[in-house]
Write a protein that holds these residues in place. Structure first.
Motif, PDB file in Angstrom:
ATOM      1  N   VAL A  68      23.488  28.968  -7.738  1.00 44.45           N
ATOM      2  CA  VAL A  68      23.912  29.683  -9.644  1.00 44.45           C
ATOM      3  C   VAL A  68      25.262  29.482  -9.448  1.00 44.45           C
ATOM      4  O   VAL A  68      25.983  29.444  -9.400  1.00 44.45           O
ATOM      5  N   PRO A  69      25.357  29.371 -10.862  1.00 40.77           N
ATOM      6  CA  PRO A  69      26.424  29.480 -11.909  1.00 40.77           C
ATOM      7  C   PRO A  69      27.031  30.925 -11.438  1.00 40.77           C
ATOM      8  O   PRO A  69      26.103  31.948 -11.301  1.00 40.77           O
ATOM      9  N   VAL A  70      28.555  30.860 -11.224  1.00 38.52           N
ATOM     10  CA  VAL A  70      29.281  32.159 -11.179  1.00 38.52           C
ATOM     11  C   VAL A  70      30.008  32.327 -12.205  1.00 38.52           C
ATOM     12  O   VAL A  70      30.788  31.416 -12.561  1.00 38.52           O
ATOM     13  N   TYR A  71      30.077  33.226 -12.805  1.00 38.21           N
ATOM     14  CA  TYR A  71      31.740  33.853 -14.258  1.00 38.21           C
ATOM     15  C   TYR A  71      32.491  34.250 -13.876  1.00 38.21           C
ATOM     16  O   TYR A  71      32.569  35.312 -13.878  1.00 38.21           O
ATOM     17  N   ASP A  72      33.832  34.216 -14.446  1.00 42.52           N
ATOM     18  CA  ASP A  72      34.893  35.123 -14.178  1.00 42.52           C
ATOM     19  C   ASP A  72      34.485  36.383 -15.467  1.00 42.52           C
ATOM     20  O   ASP A  72      33.759  35.902 -16.372  1.00 42.52           O
ATOM     21  N   PRO A  73      35.454  37.375 -15.030  1.00 41.19           N
ATOM     22  CA  PRO A  73      34.999  38.683 -16.414  1.00 41.19           C
ATOM     23  C   PRO A  73      35.114  38.146 -17.642  1.00 41.19           C
ATOM     24  O   PRO A  73      34.547  38.582 -18.555  1.00 41.19           O
ATOM     25  N   GLU A  74      35.550  36.744 -18.032  1.00 42.96           N
ATOM     26  CA  GLU A  74      35.861  36.701 -19.883  1.00 42.96           C
ATOM     27  C   GLU A  74      34.601  36.027 -19.567  1.00 42.96           C
ATOM     28  O   GLU A  74      34.525  35.345 -20.749  1.00 42.96           O
ATOM     29  N   GLY A  75      33.830  35.101 -18.795  1.00 46.34           N
ATOM     30  CA  GLY A  75      32.868  34.643 -19.323  1.00 46.34           C
ATOM     31  C   GLY A  75      32.737  33.378 -19.111  1.00 46.34           C
ATOM     32  O   GLY A  75      31.818  31.939 -19.371  1.00 46.34           O
ATOM     33  N   LEU A  91      25.504  41.264 -11.141  1.00 47.21           N
ATOM     34  CA  LEU A  91      24.335  40.296 -10.817  1.00 47.21           C
ATOM     35  C   LEU A  91      22.467  39.605 -11.642  1.00 47.21           C
ATOM     36  O   LEU A  91      22.709  40.996 -11.924  1.00 47.21           O
ATOM     37  N   LYS A  92      22.640  39.099 -12.218  1.00 50.23           N
ATOM     38  CA  LYS A  92      21.271  38.575 -13.235  1.00 50.23           C
ATOM     39  C   LYS A  92      20.382  38.085 -12.675  1.00 50.23           C
ATOM     40  O   LYS A  92      20.326  37.214 -11.214  1.00 50.23           O
ATOM     41  N   TRP A  93      19.249  38.971 -12.297  1.00 53.26           N
ATOM     42  CA  TRP A  93      18.404  38.351 -11.370  1.00 53.26           C
ATOM     43  C   TRP A  93      17.213  39.063 -12.254  1.00 53.26           C
ATOM     44  O   TRP A  93      16.594  39.520 -12.974  1.00 53.26           O
ATOM     45  N   ALA A  94      15.748  38.045 -11.363  1.00 52.87           N
ATOM     46  CA  ALA A  94      14.432  38.638 -11.483  1.00 52.87           C
ATOM     47  C   ALA A  94      13.412  39.554 -10.981  1.00 52.87           C
ATOM     48  O   ALA A  94      14.172  38.321  -9.631  1.00 52.87           O
ATOM     49  N   GLU A  95      12.568  40.014 -10.789  1.00 53.95           N
ATOM     50  CA  GLU A  95      12.095  40.325  -9.815  1.00 53.95           C
ATOM     51  C   GLU A  95      10.483  39.699  -9.354  1.00 53.95           C
ATOM     52  O   GLU A  95       9.711  39.259 -10.542  1.00 53.95           O
ATOM     53  N   GLY A  96      10.037  39.305  -8.083  1.00 59.98           N
ATOM     54  CA  GLY A  96       9.202  38.809  -8.119  1.00 59.98           C
ATOM     55  C   GLY A  96       7.692  39.217  -7.564  1.00 59.98           C
ATOM     56  O   GLY A  96       7.769  40.950  -8.162  1.00 59.98           O
ATOM     57  N   ALA A 110      22.327  34.236 -12.078  1.00 61.44           N
ATOM     58  CA  ALA A 110      23.903  34.190 -11.810  1.00 61.44           C
ATOM     59  C   ALA A 110      24.469  34.983 -11.571  1.00 61.44           C
ATOM     60  O   ALA A 110      24.470  36.497 -11.605  1.00 61.44           O
ATOM     61  N   VAL A 111      25.683  35.227 -11.569  1.00 59.94           N
ATOM     62  CA  VAL A 111      27.263  36.439 -10.821  1.00 59.94           C
ATOM     63  C   VAL A 111      27.848  36.298 -11.712  1.00 59.94           C
ATOM     64  O   VAL A 111      28.360  35.185 -12.213  1.00 59.94           O
ATOM     65  N   LYS A 112      27.982  37.297 -12.264  1.00 63.20           N
ATOM     66  CA  LYS A 112      29.458  37.145 -13.070  1.00 63.20           C
ATOM     67  C   LYS A 112      30.360  38.111 -12.622  1.00 63.20           C
ATOM     68  O   LYS A 112      30.658  39.719 -12.216  1.00 63.20           O
ATOM     69  N   VAL A 113      31.438  38.093 -12.210  1.00 65.06           N
ATOM     70  CA  VAL A 113      32.523  38.554 -11.409  1.00 65.06           C
ATOM     71  C   VAL A 113      33.189  40.093 -13.133  1.00 65.06           C
ATOM     72  O   VAL A 113      33.763  39.444 -13.450  1.00 65.06           O
ATOM     73  N   ILE A 114      32.842  40.886 -11.979  1.00 68.21           N
ATOM     74  CA  ILE A 114      33.336  41.950 -13.155  1.00 68.21           C
ATOM     75  C   ILE A 114      35.404  41.953 -12.786  1.00 68.21           C
ATOM     76  O   ILE A 114      36.489  42.176 -13.298  1.00 68.21           O
ATOM     77  N   GLU A 115      35.364  41.774 -11.087  1.00 73.77           N
ATOM     78  CA  GLU A 115      37.136  42.261 -10.964  1.00 73.77           C
ATOM     79  C   GLU A 115      37.042  41.780  -8.989  1.00 73.77           C
ATOM     80  O   GLU A 115      36.307  41.842  -7.947  1.00 73.77           O
ATOM     81  N   PHE A 116      38.019  40.830  -9.749  1.00 76.84           N
ATOM     82  CA  PHE A 116      38.154  40.116  -8.263  1.00 76.84           C
ATOM     83  C   PHE A 116      38.549  40.656  -7.003  1.00 76.84           C
ATOM     84  O   PHE A 116      39.896  41.474  -7.374  1.00 76.84           O
TER      85      PHE A 116
END
Length: 126
Positions: A68-75, A91-96, A110-116
């Motif tokens: 999955v893609p990983v994004y920094d705080p700026e996207g 985390l962005k996710w879908a339910e099964g 997908a994963v977005k880092v809010i703070e490293f």
């Protein structure tokens, strides 16, 4: 697939570069285990998602068969290996489909880092 969901928390176990190993066997899945606060935990439990507890905090593993893609705080997309234990993430996710024993599956997209996390935190754990 269901709508996308978002959950915030702290990255606990990150297996996004290589697939998970369980009892020496490759699961074929990439995953991240998230430690979350009470509000996030309650929201997931209300959706039928089962949580585990670790050191008094709620945790859930989110997994996928794909990197999955990983994004920094700026996207901006960043190398997956830059995500470390202790980083604040969304985390962005879908339910099964619901499972009678395991509850609802959580498929990571997908994963977005809010703070490293600061690098020194990992070595202090030992």
């Amino acid at each position: 697939m269901a709508n996308s969901n978002y959950t915030n928390g702290i990255a606990a176990f990150v297996n996004l570069l290589e697939t998970d190993k369980y009892n020496g066997q490759d699961t074929g899945k990439f995953s991240i285990t998230l430690t979350m606060d009470e509000d996030e935990a309650t929201a997931l439990e209300n959706m039928g998602i089962k949580l585990k507890e670790y050191q008094g905090k709620a945790q859930r593993k989110f997994s996928t068969k794909y990197q999955v893609p990983v994004y920094d705080p700026e996207g901006n997309e960043i190398p997956t290996g830059d995500l470390r234990y202790g980083s604040k993430v969304r985390l962005k996710w879908a339910e099964g489909r619901p499972h009678p024993v395991h509850g609802v599956s959580t498929y990571l997209s997908a994963v977005k880092v809010i703070e490293f996390a600061e690098q020194s935190e990992t070595s202090e754990e030992f």
